[in-house]
Design a protein around this motif. Structure first.
Motif, PDB file in Angstrom:
ATOM      1  N   ASP A  23       0.985  -1.098  -0.024  1.00 44.46           N
ATOM      2  CA  ASP A  23      -0.057   0.023  -0.017  1.00 44.46           C
ATOM      3  C   ASP A  23       0.964   1.239   0.008  1.00 44.46           C
ATOM      4  O   ASP A  23       2.093   1.040  -0.347  1.00 44.46           O
ATOM      5  N   GLN A 108      -5.156   2.999  -0.902  1.00 48.54           N
ATOM      6  CA  GLN A 108      -5.033   3.728   0.609  1.00 48.54           C
ATOM      7  C   GLN A 108      -4.346   2.717   1.428  1.00 48.54           C
ATOM      8  O   GLN A 108      -4.358   1.519   1.292  1.00 48.54           O
ATOM      9  N   LYS A 109      -3.802   3.342   2.425  1.00 51.26           N
ATOM     10  CA  LYS A 109      -2.882   2.581   3.662  1.00 51.26           C
ATOM     11  C   LYS A 109      -4.211   1.468   4.139  1.00 51.26           C
ATOM     12  O   LYS A 109      -5.507   1.919   4.422  1.00 51.26           O
TER      13      LYS A 109
END
Ligand code: C5P
Length: 240
Positions: A23, A108-109
């Motif tokens: 990520d 996204q994280k």
């Protein structure tokens, strides 16, 4: 003397480890320090070569007088290698290339709950809060180089050197790799030894030759290993 024995030659060296993103903040990496590849780059430079150093993760200062190209992933390294070998006489793959990469890179994280990538394990499986990453195979760079070089008859002779880091059956795996990857030389080290391999300043290597012979070198500083490797490359040049 060794000085100038690579004058006019183009040498491409890969070093360090690849980093395969999971990520925006995480990656899958390995313990390669880049020391062996950077030593090889300095040695080739000192012998008069034009040196292109394609480096993955490494925390070493860029060697003076060497053309440095930074990459992160195996695919980026593959693309750089294929681009630069067209004008090269020697390719040394000392990088630790990840064999696998995450199938998807999350935009996204990934959060501890309700992740967007991988398979967040559900509590019914008795694995509450875990995460399963699906990995796919990376290209084998030396294998692709073999296909390109062996097909293109107009390609100038490219001396190819690979590395093998093994923790068991070193001799058998190394000989297999030399043949499979169409190498002129394969340098194998036993990474289970503390005086050899990842992060160490010294290396204990075996050098395998395309004719089937093997040399067992003593523990040496990586700078001396680099010199020993080029000592064996130079006679292979210009023999078309
Ligand atoms: O098969 P193995 O990874 O042990 O082979 C090691 C040699 O192959 C090293 O020279 C390494 O840089 C190279 N390699 C490669 N592409 C990969 C994996 C390794 O060129 N995907």
């Amino acid at each position: 003397g060794r000085h100038g024995d690579l004058a006019g030659k183009h040498v491409v060296i890969t070093a360090g480890g690849t980093q395969e993103p999971i990520d925006p903040v995480r990656y899958v990496g390995n313990r390669s320090s880049g020391k062996m590849g950077y030593s090889l780059a300095r040695e080739a430079r000192d012998r008069g070569a034009h040196v292109i150093l394609i480096t993955g993760s490494a925390t070493l200062p860029p060697p003076y007088g060497v053309e440095l190209h930074r990459v992160e992933t195996a695919i980026q390294m593959r693309d750089a290698v294929l681009r630069f070998i067209t004008a090269a006489d020697v390719l040394i793959m000392s990088a630790a290339v990840a064999d696998f990469r995450p199938a998807q890179v999350a935009a996204q994280k990934i959060k501890k709950t309700g992740g967007q990538s991988g398979t967040q394990e559900k509590s019914e499986h008795g694995n509450d809060g875990g995460l399963t990453l699906h990995m796919v195979r990376n290209p084998d760079i030396l294998q692709e180089v073999a296909e390109v070089v062996d097909k293109a008859s107009q390609h100038q002779r490219l001396v190819r050197v690979g590395f093998a880091a093994e923790t068991e059956n070193l001799i058998a795996y190394a000989q297999q790799k030399l043949v499979q990857k169409h190498l002129d030389l394969l340098v194998a080290n036993d990474v289970s030894r503390s005086d050899s391999g990842f992060g160490s300043d010294t290396n204990k290597v075996f050098i395998f030759h395309a004719n089937g012979s093997m040399e067992d070198l003593p523990v040496m500083p990586k700078t001396d290993v680099a010199a020993a490797i080029f000592q064996r490359i130079v006679p292979l040049l210009g023999t078309t």
